[in-house]
Every structure is written in C-alpha cells, then in structure tokens.
Design a protein around this motif. Structure first.
Motif, mmCIF file in Angstrom:
data_model
loop_
_atom_site.group_PDB
_atom_site.id
_atom_site.type_symbol
_atom_site.label_atom_id
_atom_site.label_comp_id
_atom_site.label_asym_id
_atom_site.label_seq_id
_atom_site.Cartn_x
_atom_site.Cartn_y
_atom_site.Cartn_z
ATOM 1 N N PHE A 1 0.834 -1.195 0.000
ATOM 2 C CA PHE A 1 0.000 0.000 0.000
ATOM 3 C C PHE A 1 0.873 1.251 0.000
ATOM 4 N N GLY A 2 1.983 1.188 0.723
ATOM 5 C CA GLY A 2 2.895 2.331 0.737
ATOM 6 C C GLY A 2 3.514 2.590 -0.624
ATOM 7 N N VAL A 3 3.836 1.528 -1.356
ATOM 8 C CA VAL A 3 4.403 1.682 -2.695
ATOM 9 C C VAL A 3 3.374 2.285 -3.639
ATOM 10 N N VAL A 4 2.130 1.812 -3.534
ATOM 11 C CA VAL A 4 1.058 2.358 -4.379
ATOM 12 C C VAL A 4 0.849 3.833 -4.071
ATOM 13 N N VAL A 5 0.843 4.189 -2.786
ATOM 14 C CA VAL A 5 0.660 5.588 -2.401
ATOM 15 C C VAL A 5 1.821 6.436 -2.898
ATOM 16 N N ALA A 6 3.053 5.915 -2.787
ATOM 17 C CA ALA A 6 4.220 6.660 -3.259
ATOM 18 C C ALA A 6 4.156 6.883 -4.757
#
Length: 344
Positions: free
Chosen positions: A125-130
């Motif tokens: 999820f953090g990668v998608v948000v980034a």
C-alpha cells in the motif's frame, strides 16, 4: 451498420477472451468448470475455485481496467495535442510515479525489510501511495503551468522535458541504491497485471471509473477540438477549462494504472489508432466506448500471452505490449507519411 456491428463484436470478443483468461495458465481449467466457479457452483476440483477467484479473476479484471484506462487516456491526449504519438505518459505522469517508487526503493532497508517484502506484504500500500503521490506531483506542476501556457504544443514540450528531468532523478537514485533493490525496481518498471488482489480492486476500480466518467464528460469538447482551437472558441468552448479537465482525467487514469501495475507501455498509443481503424470514425461519442472495449480486449490478450499458458514461466507485460503495440505505431507512421506524400 458498421459501428454497431463492430461494438457488438468487441463486447462479444471481450467476454470470450475474459473467460479464456480465467481458464488458461500454468494449469488449464476446462471452460465449463470455469463457468461453474463464476456462477458460484463447486467445480470437480476444489483447488480450481481458489486459482480462479484469488489469482486469475483479479488479474483479468486488472488487465481489462488497465487496458481500457490507458486506451481512453491515450485518445484524450492525442486529440488534445493533435499528435498521433501522444500517450498517457506524455506529461511525465509515469516518470513521477517511478520517482515515488524509486524513493521507496532507496529508503527501504534494514528494519524496513526488502523491497520485495514491501510490495508483497502490507508495505505494498505504501508503494502504491508513493507511486500515486509522484504522479500527482508532476500532474500538479503541469496543471499549474497550463494556466500560463496558451499553446498545447508548448505544454507537450514542457511535459516531455519534465519526463526527462524526473527520469534522470530516478536514475540518480538507483545509482545510490543496493543492486538487489535496484533490480526489484527494474522488475516493477516492466509492468504486471498479476500483482493486484481483490482488496486492491476495491480502490483501483473506482478510481478508473471516475477517470472514465471524466472522459465521457469531455466527449463534446474533444469533438470540437478536432476542427481546431479557433473553431472551438467560436462555439463558446472554454479551452483552459476543457484542457484542465482532459489532463486531469487522462492523468488520473494513467496514474492509477502505473501505481497498481507499473508503467505499461504502448497500449496508450496503439489502442486509439486501432479503435479508429475498426470503427472508421473520429466521433468521440463512438470512439470513447470503442477505445475502452478495444483497450480492455488487447490488454487481456497481452495478459494471456504473458502467462505462457501451459508453463510456470511469466513474461513481463511490457515485453508483450511492446511486441503488439510497436507494429501498430509503425503502421500509423507509415500511413501518415503516405497520406502526406499523396497530398503533396
């Protein structure tokens, strides 16, 4: 009768290919058993339910949504910039998303774990948000500049320059990153429809739906732009507002696809041209749904090809889309040159 027949053929083909995408893979599942799983019945082998519902169905839905999104976004960009080679990533949205992921790659390590674990686990999820944040930052810069730039050609050039500059920052970050994590970033950049889960689709699908809705709202203004900006002004069209809405919608589609699937190549350029050839019209009231269906169909075919049915090997999706899209783009360029020579 050509357009209704083509649209009906695309709908039927899309349904058939979607079913085929669920049936073929490393393990082939009979079509009748696939249909049993889809309607909620128990197949002869209980494992097929897990394979279809947890792996193949999210992958097929992702491929269809991504192909539709990139095709429609490419159509918007080509009409807005009056350039047959414009694509959803012309304004640097892909580079911005790549920068966000590169920052995650460079920052992951030690107690944070590996990049692979971050993508596969809760850190995905953090990668998608980034990725989405990087795309939004570049889009914000382009929209801000669009208020002062009157020429769409100048805006396109600015987008290309931003694309190059942000790409250079990504390369610089990767030179300071551990080789193993840099390789993981490289694998992400090759694109994949197989990384999304059912949970991801609850975010991905609505965002794509909003982007496609914006595209439908800009159908009439885009038709007016086909005859030039001066003609559009005489119709009372507010060009800056139309430009901002088109850029926002196309970038939302491209940014969402890049965040969840990586930067998928060539579909945004090739699909609109293929849809124009199939439908034989430049009317966006017909081209938008035609491009949507064509993009979803082509992406599903590429997804099937990338899985190498009957084997456990997977080819990166960008390898397949490049092999399919490159001949289409070359044919468009050759046809345009021939048309120019005929006029001359």
């Amino acid at each position: 009768m050509r357009v209704p027949l083509v649209l009906a053929g695309l709908v039927g083909s899309l349904a058939g290919v979607f079913l085929l995408a669920l049936a073929v893979g490393s393990v082939s599942i009979p079509l009748d058993e696939t249909l049993r799983v889809l309607v909620g019945q128990q197949p002869h082998d209980p494992r097929w339910t897990v394979v279809i519902r947890e792996i193949r169905l999210p992958r097929a839905i992702t491929a269809a949504l991504a192909g539709a999104a990139l095709g429609v976004a490419g159509l918007q960009m080509q009409t807005l910039f009056r350039n047959p080679l414009a694509d959803p990533y012309s304004l640097g949205v892909s580079s911005g998303a790549s920068l966000g992921v590169a920052l995650v790659v460079a920052g992951v390590g030690g107690s944070g774990g590996s990049f692979t674990a971050s993508v596969a686990g809760s850190g995905r999820f953090g990668v998608v948000v980034a990725s989405a944040a990087g795309a939004a930052a570049v889009l914000g810069a382009v929209l801000l500049l669009s208020h002062w730039v009157r020429s769409v050609v100048t805006l396109l050039v600015i987008g290309v320059i931003l694309n190059s500059a942000v790409g250079s920052l990504v390369s610089l970050l990767l030179t300071w990153t551990a080789p193993q994590r840099a390789i993981q970033y490289w694998m992400w950049s090759l694109g994949s429809f197989g990384g999304t889960s059912n949970g991801d689709l609850t975010v991905f699908a609505p965002v794509i739906g909003v982007g496609l809705g914006v595209a439908l709202l800009t159908v009439k203004p885009l038709n007016a732009l086909l005859l030039g900006e001066n003609y559009a002004r005489t119709l009372g069209l507010r060009l800056r507002r139309v430009r901002a809405a088109t850029l926002l919608g196309a970038s939302l589609l491209a940014g969402a696809v890049t965040a969840f699937c990586g930067p998928v190549a060539f579909l945004g350029i090739a699909v609109p041209h293929l849809a124009r050839r199939l439908l034989g019209t430049a009317d966006h009231r017909l081209l938008v749904p035609g491009t949507l269906l064509t993009g979803a169909l082509l992406a599903l075919l590429c997804s099937i090809g990338s899985q190498l049915p009957g084997t456990d090997q997977v080819v990166p999706i960008n390898v397949i889309t490049s092999l399919v899209g490159a001949p289409i783009v070359i044919a468009v360029l050759l046809r345009a040159r021939a048309a120019t020579a005929g006029i001359a």
